[in-house]
Write an enzyme that holds these catalytic residues in place. Structure first.
Site, PDB file in Angstrom:
ATOM      1  N   ASP A  32     -20.304  -9.409 -28.871  1.00  0.00           N
ATOM      2  CA  ASP A  32     -21.612  -9.146 -29.490  1.00  0.00           C
ATOM      3  C   ASP A  32     -22.550 -10.351 -29.320  1.00  0.00           C
ATOM      4  O   ASP A  32     -23.237 -10.744 -30.259  1.00  0.00           O
ATOM      5  CB  ASP A  32     -21.442  -8.815 -30.975  1.00  0.00           C
ATOM      6  CG  ASP A  32     -22.665  -8.093 -31.553  1.00  0.00           C
ATOM      7  OD1 ASP A  32     -23.488  -7.595 -30.757  1.00  0.00           O
ATOM      8  OD2 ASP A  32     -22.789  -8.042 -32.783  1.00  0.00           O
ATOM      9  N   PHE A  83     -21.015  -4.223 -41.875  1.00  0.00           N
ATOM     10  CA  PHE A  83     -19.949  -4.376 -42.857  1.00  0.00           C
ATOM     11  C   PHE A  83     -20.224  -5.484 -43.877  1.00  0.00           C
ATOM     12  O   PHE A  83     -19.390  -5.730 -44.744  1.00  0.00           O
ATOM     13  CB  PHE A  83     -18.628  -4.714 -42.139  1.00  0.00           C
ATOM     14  CG  PHE A  83     -18.186  -3.673 -41.161  1.00  0.00           C
ATOM     15  CD1 PHE A  83     -17.532  -2.528 -41.592  1.00  0.00           C
ATOM     16  CD2 PHE A  83     -18.440  -3.811 -39.808  1.00  0.00           C
ATOM     17  CE1 PHE A  83     -17.120  -1.556 -40.689  1.00  0.00           C
ATOM     18  CE2 PHE A  83     -18.034  -2.855 -38.896  1.00  0.00           C
ATOM     19  CZ  PHE A  83     -17.380  -1.717 -39.341  1.00  0.00           C
ATOM     20  N   LEU A 125     -30.174 -13.811 -46.248  1.00  0.00           N
ATOM     21  CA  LEU A 125     -30.402 -14.119 -44.834  1.00  0.00           C
ATOM     22  C   LEU A 125     -30.358 -12.892 -43.936  1.00  0.00           C
ATOM     23  O   LEU A 125     -31.080 -12.835 -42.932  1.00  0.00           O
ATOM     24  CB  LEU A 125     -29.360 -15.134 -44.349  1.00  0.00           C
ATOM     25  CG  LEU A 125     -29.405 -16.524 -44.974  1.00  0.00           C
ATOM     26  CD1 LEU A 125     -28.273 -17.390 -44.436  1.00  0.00           C
ATOM     27  CD2 LEU A 125     -30.753 -17.194 -44.723  1.00  0.00           C
ATOM     28  N   GLY A 126     -29.506 -11.920 -44.239  1.00  0.00           N
ATOM     29  CA  GLY A 126     -29.428 -10.754 -43.371  1.00  0.00           C
ATOM     30  C   GLY A 126     -28.309  -9.813 -43.763  1.00  0.00           C
ATOM     31  O   GLY A 126     -27.496 -10.117 -44.636  1.00  0.00           O
ATOM     32  N   GLY A 163     -25.459  -6.764 -42.062  1.00  0.00           N
ATOM     33  CA  GLY A 163     -24.852  -6.107 -40.910  1.00  0.00           C
ATOM     34  C   GLY A 163     -24.171  -4.826 -41.321  1.00  0.00           C
ATOM     35  O   GLY A 163     -24.331  -4.363 -42.469  1.00  0.00           O
ATOM     36  N   GLU A 189     -23.189  -8.617 -45.729  1.00  0.00           N
ATOM     37  CA  GLU A 189     -24.492  -9.246 -45.897  1.00  0.00           C
ATOM     38  C   GLU A 189     -24.269 -10.756 -45.966  1.00  0.00           C
ATOM     39  O   GLU A 189     -23.176 -11.222 -46.302  1.00  0.00           O
ATOM     40  CB  GLU A 189     -25.212  -8.742 -47.143  1.00  0.00           C
ATOM     41  CG  GLU A 189     -24.527  -9.015 -48.455  1.00  0.00           C
ATOM     42  CD  GLU A 189     -25.315  -8.473 -49.641  1.00  0.00           C
ATOM     43  OE1 GLU A 189     -25.221  -9.067 -50.725  1.00  0.00           O
ATOM     44  OE2 GLU A 189     -26.026  -7.453 -49.473  1.00  0.00           O
ATOM     45  N   VAL A 190     -25.298 -11.513 -45.619  1.00  0.00           N
ATOM     46  CA  VAL A 190     -25.174 -12.962 -45.534  1.00  0.00           C
ATOM     47  C   VAL A 190     -26.205 -13.618 -46.443  1.00  0.00           C
ATOM     48  O   VAL A 190     -27.392 -13.257 -46.414  1.00  0.00           O
ATOM     49  CB  VAL A 190     -25.367 -13.463 -44.086  1.00  0.00           C
ATOM     50  CG1 VAL A 190     -25.150 -14.976 -44.016  1.00  0.00           C
ATOM     51  CG2 VAL A 190     -24.403 -12.757 -43.143  1.00  0.00           C
ATOM     52  N   LYS A 221     -20.975 -15.214 -45.798  1.00  0.00           N
ATOM     53  CA  LYS A 221     -20.877 -13.830 -45.365  1.00  0.00           C
ATOM     54  C   LYS A 221     -19.989 -13.070 -46.330  1.00  0.00           C
ATOM     55  O   LYS A 221     -18.836 -13.462 -46.569  1.00  0.00           O
ATOM     56  CB  LYS A 221     -20.302 -13.770 -43.942  1.00  0.00           C
ATOM     57  CG  LYS A 221     -20.302 -12.378 -43.322  1.00  0.00           C
ATOM     58  CD  LYS A 221     -19.850 -12.464 -41.861  1.00  0.00           C
ATOM     59  CE  LYS A 221     -19.961 -11.122 -41.164  1.00  0.00           C
ATOM     60  NZ  LYS A 221     -19.575 -11.222 -39.724  1.00  0.00           N
TER      61      LYS A 221
END
Length: 397
Positions: free
Chosen positions: A168, A55, A50-51, A53, A57-58, A73
């Site tokens: 954020d 720190f 999915l994505g 960041g 990954e998802v 996550k």
């Protein structure tokens, strides 16, 4: 099916993290999270990426015991820093998700670890993020933007009253649960933190475009989330970034020297109420910037508040839905969690909402708005009763 958070045992804490002693408030919050989970990564089947960041990954995963699809996550322990942990080794993000139980915030479903990683499982939003919706549709109409912003402000007001700052808020961290009705949930509390009322925080967290000026100047409070909501709303309406620069250093310099502001050039051909709402969110002085609670009483969002209250009142009189035994009873902020199966009931409630909106007295709306300290001084010409009634009526017709 059940959702839980785990208290990490101290002997399994990341050995590379030297965590300083937390405050009594933090320890009190930690003590509430005592539900242990015996989940492991073997309980999840990866479905798709999915994505990623800074720190983590998802992954979209299937939880084998419950057969639920969840967003998992995965945080590498070696990349995490002391500030992301409480004194007993529990990850702050998991604590915040456990503490914030709100219909417009992603629900925590699981929290566990192995030797290398920490895992946070939340509910999966099939329709993706608001960012992907904007990329696909470019812009969102004003009435839909009001529905989205109302839900965002409900969530922000809720966790601010829990003394949590997100730090954020942006379209990438706002997820759509129902694309047709634009039901949303805020997620990713990786940069979040607790704050003391009337206290100040320091440290630069979040994405450059959405940073409030005071973040770069030094001390700040929860009002930085309000600024981020303002930039998010602008992006929803225009599909444009607030600054022309692309590299973080230049963007931050622009925020310091010429913070983004709303005027006829940056937001042309929009209602006066919307423009005023955005100006209140993007007030440069954080002391004058409205709070999330005050934003919910702004005339631009009042139509959503009235529709919500009308829908709850309509449902409470329906023989098909027993609200007396429901946790939604007398709580208008929970109405977005309802799923109306009956088309006729939904149409009746929408009709009632339209009638109620048209019957609202402009002077009463203005007085409530002023009483909530959203406006220090009311411009009689701009906020006349006729303008309020016309603006609301136009939106509903």
């Amino acid at each position: 099916m059940g959702c839980a958070a785990i208290m990490l045992s101290k002997n399994k804490r990341n050995p590379t993290c030297k965590v300083k002693n937390g405050s009594s408030k933090q320890e009190e919050i930690n003590n509430r999270i005592q539900v242990k989970s015996f989940s492991t990564a073997n309980d999840y089947i990866s479905v798709k990426f999915l994505g990623r960041g800074a720190f983590s990954e998802v992954m979209m995963c299937k939880h084998i015991p419950s057969q639920e699809y969840r967003a998992l996550k995965i945080l590498k322990k070696s990349t995490l820093v002391d500030a992301q942990y409480y004194s007993d080794g529990i990850l702050k993000e998991a604590v915040y998700l456990e503490q914030i139980r709100n219909q417009n915030v992603l629900k925590l479903c699981d929290y566990f670890e192995d030797d290398l990683n920490l895992y946070i499982a939340t509910e999966f939003c099939e329709s993706g993020s608001l960012f992907h919706h904007i990329k696909k549709n470019l812009t969102i109409e004003e009435d839909k933007a009001a529905e989205i912003m109302y839900q965002i402000m409900l969530a922000v007001d809720y966790f601010h009253k829990q003394h949590i700052i997100h730090r954020d808020i942006k379209p990438e961290n706002i997820f759509i649960t129902e694309s047709k009705d634009m039901k949303i949930k805020i997620g990713d509390f990786g940069n979040a933190c607790h704050y003391q009322p009337n206290g100040k925080l320091t440290g630069i967290f979040g994405s450059p475009y959405y940073l409030a000026p005071e973040v770069l100047k030094g001390a700040y409070n929860e009002k930085i989330d309000i600024w981020s909501c303002g930039i998010t709303l602008y992006v929803l309406l225009t599909g444009k970034a607030p600054y022309s620069a692309r590299d973080p250093k230049t963007i931050k310099q622009a925020i310091l020297t010429n913070p983004f502001q709303i005027d006829s050039k940056t937001l042309p051909i929009k209602s006066g109420l919307l423009r005023d709402f955005l100006q209140k969110l993007l007030e440069i002085d954080p002391e004058k910037r409205i709070s999330a609670e005050e934003a919910l009483y702004h005339p631009w969002l009042s139509q959503e508040k009235i529709k919500t209250e009308t829908l709850v009142n309509c449902l409470s009189t329906s023989s098909k839905i027993d609200l007396a035994s429901s946790p939604l009873t007398c709580n208008t902020t929970q109405v977005h969690g309802l799923d109306l199966k009956s088309v006729s009931d939904k149409e009746k409630c929408q009709g009632a909402g339209k009638s109620t909106m048209n019957m609202k007295n402009g002077n009463e709306m203005r007085e409530k708005y002023t009483r909530k300290r959203v406006l220090n001084k009311v411009d009689e010409e701009k906020f006349s009763a006729g303008l309020l009634e016309k603006d609301f009526s136009d939106k509903m017709n």
